[in-house]
Design a protein around this motif. Structure first.
Motif, PDB file in Angstrom:
ATOM      1  N   ARG A   1       0.834  -1.210   0.000  1.00 35.06           N
ATOM      2  CA  ARG A   1       0.000   0.000   0.000  1.00 35.06           C
ATOM      3  C   ARG A   1       0.863   1.253   0.000  1.00 35.06           C
ATOM      4  O   ARG A   1       0.370   2.355   0.164  1.00 35.06           O
ATOM      5  CB  ARG A   1      -0.918   0.014   1.221  1.00 35.06           C
ATOM      6  CG  ARG A   1      -2.044  -0.990   1.086  1.00 35.06           C
ATOM      7  CD  ARG A   1      -2.703  -1.203   2.405  1.00 35.06           C
ATOM      8  NE  ARG A   1      -3.714  -0.197   2.688  1.00 35.06           N
ATOM      9  CZ  ARG A   1      -4.250  -0.016   3.894  1.00 35.06           C
ATOM     10  NH1 ARG A   1      -3.858  -0.753   4.896  1.00 35.06           N
ATOM     11  NH2 ARG A   1      -5.164   0.882   4.087  1.00 35.06           N
TER      12      ARG A   1
ATOM     13  N   LYS B   1      -2.149   9.216  -0.827  1.00 44.55           N
ATOM     14  CA  LYS B   1      -3.348   9.623  -1.542  1.00 44.55           C
ATOM     15  C   LYS B   1      -4.282  10.497  -0.715  1.00 44.55           C
ATOM     16  O   LYS B   1      -5.107  11.177  -1.263  1.00 44.55           O
ATOM     17  CB  LYS B   1      -4.105   8.379  -2.002  1.00 44.55           C
ATOM     18  CG  LYS B   1      -3.443   7.703  -3.160  1.00 44.55           C
ATOM     19  CD  LYS B   1      -4.323   6.586  -3.611  1.00 44.55           C
ATOM     20  CE  LYS B   1      -3.532   5.643  -4.480  1.00 44.55           C
ATOM     21  NZ  LYS B   1      -4.145   4.353  -4.555  1.00 44.55           N
TER      22      LYS B   1
ATOM     23  N   HIS C   1      -2.293  -5.193  -3.637  1.00 50.14           N
ATOM     24  CA  HIS C   1      -3.201  -4.043  -3.516  1.00 50.14           C
ATOM     25  C   HIS C   1      -3.129  -3.177  -4.775  1.00 50.14           C
ATOM     26  O   HIS C   1      -4.137  -2.706  -5.274  1.00 50.14           O
ATOM     27  CB  HIS C   1      -2.831  -3.219  -2.280  1.00 50.14           C
ATOM     28  CG  HIS C   1      -3.658  -1.982  -2.140  1.00 50.14           C
ATOM     29  ND1 HIS C   1      -5.007  -2.028  -1.857  1.00 50.14           N
ATOM     30  CD2 HIS C   1      -3.350  -0.672  -2.281  1.00 50.14           C
ATOM     31  CE1 HIS C   1      -5.483  -0.793  -1.818  1.00 50.14           C
ATOM     32  NE2 HIS C   1      -4.499   0.041  -2.066  1.00 50.14           N
TER      33      HIS C   1
ATOM     34  N   GLY D   1     -11.129   2.523  -5.570  1.00 45.41           N
ATOM     35  CA  GLY D   1      -9.923   1.741  -5.845  1.00 45.41           C
ATOM     36  C   GLY D   1     -10.221   0.275  -6.120  1.00 45.41           C
ATOM     37  O   GLY D   1      -9.527  -0.388  -6.874  1.00 45.41           O
TER      38      GLY D   1
ATOM     39  N   LYS E   1     -15.698   7.001  -1.550  1.00 44.65           N
ATOM     40  CA  LYS E   1     -15.083   7.438  -0.292  1.00 44.65           C
ATOM     41  C   LYS E   1     -14.411   8.779  -0.556  1.00 44.65           C
ATOM     42  O   LYS E   1     -13.370   8.848  -1.196  1.00 44.65           O
ATOM     43  CB  LYS E   1     -14.068   6.380   0.152  1.00 44.65           C
ATOM     44  CG  LYS E   1     -13.799   6.364   1.611  1.00 44.65           C
ATOM     45  CD  LYS E   1     -13.197   5.050   2.108  1.00 44.65           C
ATOM     46  CE  LYS E   1     -11.997   4.543   1.380  1.00 44.65           C
ATOM     47  NZ  LYS E   1     -11.353   3.389   1.982  1.00 44.65           N
TER      48      LYS E   1
ATOM     49  N   ARG F   1      -8.614  10.968   9.314  1.00 47.49           N
ATOM     50  CA  ARG F   1      -8.827  10.220   8.086  1.00 47.49           C
ATOM     51  C   ARG F   1     -10.154   9.451   8.115  1.00 47.49           C
ATOM     52  O   ARG F   1     -10.813   9.258   7.109  1.00 47.49           O
ATOM     53  CB  ARG F   1      -7.655   9.253   7.917  1.00 47.49           C
ATOM     54  CG  ARG F   1      -7.651   8.461   6.644  1.00 47.49           C
ATOM     55  CD  ARG F   1      -6.327   7.704   6.596  1.00 47.49           C
ATOM     56  NE  ARG F   1      -6.289   6.838   5.433  1.00 47.49           N
ATOM     57  CZ  ARG F   1      -6.395   5.532   5.515  1.00 47.49           C
ATOM     58  NH1 ARG F   1      -6.558   4.947   6.669  1.00 47.49           N
ATOM     59  NH2 ARG F   1      -6.332   4.795   4.412  1.00 47.49           N
TER      60      ARG F   1
ATOM     61  N   LEU G   1      -8.583  -5.999   0.919  1.00 45.30           N
ATOM     62  CA  LEU G   1      -8.096  -6.207   2.283  1.00 45.30           C
ATOM     63  C   LEU G   1      -8.881  -5.366   3.284  1.00 45.30           C
ATOM     64  O   LEU G   1      -9.504  -4.362   2.931  1.00 45.30           O
ATOM     65  CB  LEU G   1      -6.608  -5.879   2.379  1.00 45.30           C
ATOM     66  CG  LEU G   1      -6.135  -4.450   2.099  1.00 45.30           C
ATOM     67  CD1 LEU G   1      -6.104  -3.611   3.366  1.00 45.30           C
ATOM     68  CD2 LEU G   1      -4.745  -4.464   1.501  1.00 45.30           C
ATOM     69  N   ALA G   2      -8.844  -5.809   4.524  1.00 49.19           N
ATOM     70  CA  ALA G   2      -9.323  -4.985   5.637  1.00 49.19           C
ATOM     71  C   ALA G   2      -8.175  -4.904   6.622  1.00 49.19           C
ATOM     72  O   ALA G   2      -7.598  -5.925   7.004  1.00 49.19           O
ATOM     73  CB  ALA G   2     -10.541  -5.595   6.290  1.00 49.19           C
TER      74      ALA G   2
ATOM     75  N   SER H   1     -10.355  -2.143   9.445  1.00 50.23           N
ATOM     76  CA  SER H   1     -11.774  -2.469   9.205  1.00 50.23           C
ATOM     77  C   SER H   1     -12.658  -1.232   9.223  1.00 50.23           C
ATOM     78  O   SER H   1     -13.890  -1.352   9.229  1.00 50.23           O
ATOM     79  CB  SER H   1     -12.320  -3.481  10.211  1.00 50.23           C
ATOM     80  OG  SER H   1     -11.683  -4.700  10.038  1.00 50.23           O
ATOM     81  N   ASN H   2     -12.050  -0.084   9.250  1.00 50.26           N
ATOM     82  CA  ASN H   2     -12.827   1.144   9.227  1.00 50.26           C
ATOM     83  C   ASN H   2     -13.650   1.245   7.940  1.00 50.26           C
ATOM     84  O   ASN H   2     -14.829   1.596   7.971  1.00 50.26           O
ATOM     85  CB  ASN H   2     -11.849   2.321   9.349  1.00 50.26           C
ATOM     86  CG  ASN H   2     -12.565   3.638   9.446  1.00 50.26           C
ATOM     87  OD1 ASN H   2     -13.483   3.790  10.234  1.00 50.26           O
ATOM     88  ND2 ASN H   2     -12.174   4.586   8.618  1.00 50.26           N
TER      89      ASN H   2
HETATM   90  O1  LIG Z   1      -9.567  -1.558   6.827  1.00 48.03           O
HETATM   91  P1  LIG Z   1      -9.043  -0.210   6.468  1.00 48.03           P
HETATM   92  O2  LIG Z   1      -7.947   0.253   7.382  1.00 48.03           O
HETATM   93  O3  LIG Z   1     -10.147   0.793   6.309  1.00 48.03           O
HETATM   94  O4  LIG Z   1      -8.317  -0.336   5.066  1.00 48.03           O
HETATM   95  C1  LIG Z   1      -8.927  -0.994   3.985  1.00 48.03           C
HETATM   96  C2  LIG Z   1      -8.930  -0.154   2.749  1.00 48.03           C
HETATM   97  O5  LIG Z   1      -7.587   0.241   2.467  1.00 48.03           O
HETATM   98  C3  LIG Z   1      -7.263  -0.105   1.129  1.00 48.03           C
HETATM   99  O6  LIG Z   1      -7.533   0.923   0.274  1.00 48.03           O
HETATM  100  P2  LIG Z   1      -6.832   2.349   0.448  1.00 48.03           P
HETATM  101  O7  LIG Z   1      -7.476   3.077   1.590  1.00 48.03           O
HETATM  102  O8  LIG Z   1      -5.354   2.147   0.581  1.00 48.03           O
HETATM  103  O9  LIG Z   1      -7.231   3.146  -0.848  1.00 48.03           O
HETATM  104  P3  LIG Z   1      -7.235   2.725  -2.393  1.00 48.03           P
HETATM  105  O10 LIG Z   1      -8.115   1.502  -2.542  1.00 48.03           O
HETATM  106  O11 LIG Z   1      -7.807   3.890  -3.068  1.00 48.03           O
HETATM  107  O12 LIG Z   1      -5.796   2.435  -2.757  1.00 48.03           O
HETATM  108  C4  LIG Z   1      -8.161  -1.287   0.812  1.00 48.03           C
HETATM  109  O13 LIG Z   1      -8.382  -1.436  -0.568  1.00 48.03           O
HETATM  110  C5  LIG Z   1      -9.411  -0.985   1.589  1.00 48.03           C
HETATM  111  O14 LIG Z   1     -10.363  -0.265   0.825  1.00 48.03           O
END
Ligand SMILES: O=P(O)(O)OC[C@H]1O[C@H](OP(=O)(O)OP(=O)(O)O)[C@H](O)[C@@H]1O
Length: 435
Positions: free
Chosen positions: A97, A105, A244, A287, A308, A318, A340-341, A344-345
């Motif tokens: 990531r 990002k 990812h 994403g 999001k 965040r 992935l989680a 889990s937010n």
């Molecule tokens: O369980 P969490 O801590 O909420 O993380 C999970 C999120 O993080 C990653 O995306 P990311 O936020 O890196 O953004 P992207 O998919 O736009 O790359 C992944 O694809 C999930 O959407």
């Protein structure tokens, strides 16, 4: 039974190593992994790997950095012990990531001249240095900041210029600073803690207050470094799953097989979710939309997207990113699909939105990697999610005990089949087929 092959397991996921070896019909290679009291990693390989095809299995979980170093040392040890080829099998690829982009990002918080820390927002973007209204040329610092700069200069003066023979002066760098983390260190958490700066004379303050105006905060670019470390250690090949960012493969000059968790998730939907065709596949962020639509298309299901909006009111806030549902899920079962989680937010907030605003009757979350750091499991238990389905790309035994909503799909067959095919020089594209 495959011959002339050695499978070595790292510390991260012994159960998966065992399962893979059972499927390959070979015992795991004998290896001793330990630590010196100082914390350095020690690796001892007891089986001969001379002329062998070696597979080192290490997932990017648990003590991620320690496990990664252990992997590098093991690969290097195999190479120096004359292994014919060394493949790193990394079910969850660490640092994926953190690709090579100069800013993260969520928008790197940038220092804007005169702005107070508490009033930073994601709207606060740095302007290109421009002439000030008072005509002071190319955006020089306002009076207060000038004083601040001067006080820093005087600190440098006290210390005297730092130079080495034949090298340019280093006074332009904040050599009088040392940084320390002040946030609590949560095992496995990826939370970014706030930082403080401490001057050599003991004074200090928040890092944000000390940024130079107009200077864009530099975020470490780990992508290429991680790839280079693996190849420098001697890896000839990488096998991983659901990177990812699939573009990450481009950082390597060795083959990278990025296996898909999608067939497993798809099969779960078809076999375990009643009347799945009337359910809706939902991507919790843009994403993951490609991944989720691919499943929806393959199964002939409807698709919805949660947008999001990463514009929290404060830099560190965040989790307040606004979520917006695009699509109709009213009175239907929603199936969240993501790679992935971690905390889990994302999935718990998405589930809340799907039930409260979207009117979903039930919410499933299907993920390839269940990292579940910090209080992620407690968050899921308290959430509107009815069921979470993950693979065992990272260990899940403890999580299953703590979370009655959690179901685990086994990836050992996929990885052992990939190893078997790579070893025999067969195509592994069959593992990329979905239907
Ligand atoms: O369980 P969490 O801590 O909420 O993380 C999970 C999120 O993080 C990653 O995306 P990311 O936020 O890196 O953004 P992207 O998919 O736009 O790359 C992944 O694809 C999930 O959407």
């Amino acid at each position: 039974m495959v011959r002339n092959i050695v499978v070595l397991g790292g510390s991260s996921h012994p159960e998966l190593v065992e399962q893979m070896c059972i499927k390959l019909g070979i015992p795991p290679g004998r290896i001793t992994l330990s630590k010196f009291s100082v914390g350095e990693t020690r690796v001892e390989i007891q089986d001969s790997v001379r002329g062998k095809d070696v597979y080192v299995i290490q997932s990017g979980c648990g003590k991620v950095n320690d496990n990664f170093i252990e992997l590098l040392i093991t690969i290097s040890a195999c190479k120096t012990a004359s292994a014919k080829r060394v493949t790193a099998v990394m079910p969850l690829f660490p640092y994926s990531r953190q690709p090579d982009i100069p800013y993260n990002k969520v928008g790197a918080p940038l220092a804007k001249a005169g702005i107070q820390k508490d009033s930073y927002t994601f709207e606060s973007r740095p302007g290109t240095p421009a002439p000030q209204p008072d005509g002071t040329g190319s955006g020089g610092p306002p009076a207060g900041q000038l004083e601040h700069k001067l006080s820093r200069l005087s600190l440098d003066k006290e210390r005297g210029p730092v130079t080495t023979p034949g090298s340019p002066s280093l006074t332009s760098r904040p050599s009088f600073l040392r940084r320390q983390h002040t946030g609590s260190e949560i095992a496995g958490s990826t939370k970014r803690d706030s930082q403080k700066v401490v001057y050599a004379n003991g004074t200090g303050g928040d890092w944000d207050q000390h940024r130079q105006p107009g200077y864009k905060q530099w975020v470490a670019q780990a992508g290429t470094l991680i790839a280079d470390l693996l190849t420098c250690a001697g890896a000839d090949h990488i096998i991983t799953m659901d990177l990812h960012d699939p573009q990450y493969q481009g950082f390597f000059d060795i083959p990278v097989d990025n296996l898909y968790g999608r067939p497993l998730l798809q099969r779960y939907i078809q076999t375990k979710i009643p009347d799945y065709q009337s359910a809706v596949i939902v991507s919790p962020d843009a994403g993951g939309a490609k991944r989720a639509t691919a499943i929806a298309d393959a199964l002939g299901m409807d698709f919805a997207l949660i947008h999001k909006e990463r514009r929290p009111t404060k830099i560190t806030d965040r989790q307040n990113a606004t979520m917006m549902l695009v699509g109709d899920i009213s009175g239907r079962v929603a199936i969240l699909v993501d790679d992935l989680a971690d905390t889990s937010n994302t999935i718990t907030r998405a589930a809340k939105l799907l039930k409260e605003r979207g009117g979903a009757t039930k919410v499933y979350a299907l993920l390839t990697h269940g990292i579940f750091s910090g209080d992620a499991i407690a968050r899921i238990n308290a959430s509107a999610i009815d069921q979470v389905v993950v693979t065992n790309s990272v260990p899940q035994n403890e999580n299953v005990r703590a979370c009655p909503k959690l179901k685990v799909l086994d990836v050992s067959s996929v990885f052992s089949e990939a190893i078997r095919r790579v070893h025999h020089g067969e195509s592994i594209s069959v593992l990329f087929k979905y239907d």
